[in-house]
Scaffold this motif. Structure first.
Motif, PDB file in Angstrom:
ATOM      1  N   LEU A 128       0.840  -1.187   0.000  1.00  0.00           N
ATOM      2  CA  LEU A 128       0.000   0.000   0.000  1.00  0.00           C
ATOM      3  C   LEU A 128       0.878   1.241   0.000  1.00  0.00           C
ATOM      4  O   LEU A 128       1.762   1.372   0.852  1.00  0.00           O
ATOM      5  N   GLY A 129       0.623   2.158  -0.923  1.00  0.00           N
ATOM      6  CA  GLY A 129       1.357   3.414  -0.954  1.00  0.00           C
ATOM      7  C   GLY A 129       0.493   4.521  -0.369  1.00  0.00           C
ATOM      8  O   GLY A 129      -0.734   4.478  -0.466  1.00  0.00           O
ATOM      9  N   ALA A 130       1.119   5.512   0.236  1.00  0.00           N
ATOM     10  CA  ALA A 130       0.375   6.603   0.860  1.00  0.00           C
ATOM     11  C   ALA A 130      -0.427   7.388  -0.171  1.00  0.00           C
ATOM     12  O   ALA A 130      -1.580   7.727   0.050  1.00  0.00           O
ATOM     13  N   GLU A 131       0.186   7.706  -1.309  1.00  0.00           N
ATOM     14  CA  GLU A 131      -0.509   8.500  -2.323  1.00  0.00           C
ATOM     15  C   GLU A 131      -0.396   7.874  -3.702  1.00  0.00           C
ATOM     16  O   GLU A 131      -0.430   8.574  -4.711  1.00  0.00           O
ATOM     17  N   GLY A 132      -0.257   6.583  -3.750  1.00  0.00           N
ATOM     18  CA  GLY A 132      -0.053   5.949  -5.040  1.00  0.00           C
ATOM     19  C   GLY A 132      -0.891   4.705  -5.206  1.00  0.00           C
ATOM     20  O   GLY A 132      -1.861   4.482  -4.477  1.00  0.00           O
ATOM     21  N   PRO A 133      -0.497   3.875  -6.143  1.00  0.00           N
ATOM     22  CA  PRO A 133      -1.264   2.672  -6.452  1.00  0.00           C
ATOM     23  C   PRO A 133      -0.989   1.539  -5.463  1.00  0.00           C
ATOM     24  O   PRO A 133      -0.068   1.619  -4.652  1.00  0.00           O
ATOM     25  N   CYS A 171      -2.258   1.583 -13.079  1.00  0.00           N
ATOM     26  CA  CYS A 171      -1.832   2.937 -12.772  1.00  0.00           C
ATOM     27  C   CYS A 171      -0.945   3.476 -13.900  1.00  0.00           C
ATOM     28  O   CYS A 171      -0.077   2.779 -14.403  1.00  0.00           O
ATOM     29  N   ASP A 172      -1.182   4.728 -14.295  1.00  0.00           N
ATOM     30  CA  ASP A 172      -0.322   5.397 -15.278  1.00  0.00           C
ATOM     31  C   ASP A 172       0.315   6.651 -14.673  1.00  0.00           C
ATOM     32  O   ASP A 172       0.744   7.533 -15.392  1.00  0.00           O
ATOM     33  N   THR A 173       0.370   6.738 -13.372  1.00  0.00           N
ATOM     34  CA  THR A 173       0.939   7.841 -12.570  1.00  0.00           C
ATOM     35  C   THR A 173       0.141   9.133 -12.668  1.00  0.00           C
ATOM     36  O   THR A 173       0.649  10.206 -12.363  1.00  0.00           O
ATOM     37  N   CYS A 203      -4.428   1.064  -9.906  1.00  0.00           N
ATOM     38  CA  CYS A 203      -4.849   2.424  -9.608  1.00  0.00           C
ATOM     39  C   CYS A 203      -5.893   2.443  -8.494  1.00  0.00           C
ATOM     40  O   CYS A 203      -6.826   1.649  -8.482  1.00  0.00           O
ATOM     41  N   THR A 204      -5.723   3.388  -7.570  1.00  0.00           N
ATOM     42  CA  THR A 204      -6.712   3.570  -6.510  1.00  0.00           C
ATOM     43  C   THR A 204      -7.385   4.939  -6.575  1.00  0.00           C
ATOM     44  O   THR A 204      -8.354   5.179  -5.877  1.00  0.00           O
ATOM     45  N   CYS A 205      -6.870   5.837  -7.440  1.00  0.00           N
ATOM     46  CA  CYS A 205      -7.434   7.191  -7.500  1.00  0.00           C
ATOM     47  C   CYS A 205      -8.431   7.353  -8.653  1.00  0.00           C
ATOM     48  O   CYS A 205      -9.154   8.336  -8.698  1.00  0.00           O
ATOM     49  N   ARG A 206      -8.439   6.418  -9.567  1.00  0.00           N
ATOM     50  CA  ARG A 206      -9.323   6.411 -10.742  1.00  0.00           C
ATOM     51  C   ARG A 206      -9.067   7.564 -11.711  1.00  0.00           C
ATOM     52  O   ARG A 206      -9.924   7.910 -12.507  1.00  0.00           O
TER      53      ARG A 206
END
Length: 92
Positions: free
Chosen positions: A13-18, A56-58, A45-48
Motif C-alpha cells: 500500500l502506498g500513501a498517495e499511489g497505487p 496505474c499510469d501515474t 490504480c486507486t485514485c481512478r
C-alpha cells in the motif's frame, strides 16, 4: 516471485499511489471485466484518474507547470490590446 501455498501474494500500500501487487495478477473490475497482468509487479490504480484502468499510469502525481525563468519572455502574449509586435519595417 508468484504466490504459492508457502508464500502468499504480497500487496504493498502506498500513501498517495497505487496498490503494488506481485504478479502475475488478475483483477476483476466492478463491471465483471477480467484484467490480467503477467508482470512481476502490477500497479493497480486507486485514485481512478488513470487512462488505463485498472492499471496505474501515474496520473495521481501532481503536475505543476514550471515557472518561467527570470528574464524569459517566451510566455508573454503579444496579441493583447495595446501591444505591438517587433515588426519595424512597416510590412504586415
Amino acid at each position: 516471485m508468484p504466490s504459492s501455498p508457502d508464500r502468499p501474494a504480497r500487496v504493498t500500500l502506498g500513501a498517495e499511489g497505487p496498490l503494488l501487487v506481485e504478479g502475475p495478477v488478475e483483477v476483476v473490475g466492478d463491471d465483471g471485466t477480467l484484467y490480467t497482468s503477467r508482470r512481476f509487479t502490477a500497479a493497480i490504480c486507486t485514485c481512478r484518474r488513470t487512462r488505463t484502468y485498472p492499471w496505474c499510469d501515474t496520473s495521481h502525481r501532481r503536475r505543476v507547470k514550471p515557472e518561467p525563468a527570470a528574464g524569459d519572455e517566451s510566455g508573454k502574449k503579444t496579441d493583447e490590446p495595446g501591444t505591438t509586435d517587433n515588426n519595424t519595417d512597416g510590412a504586415a
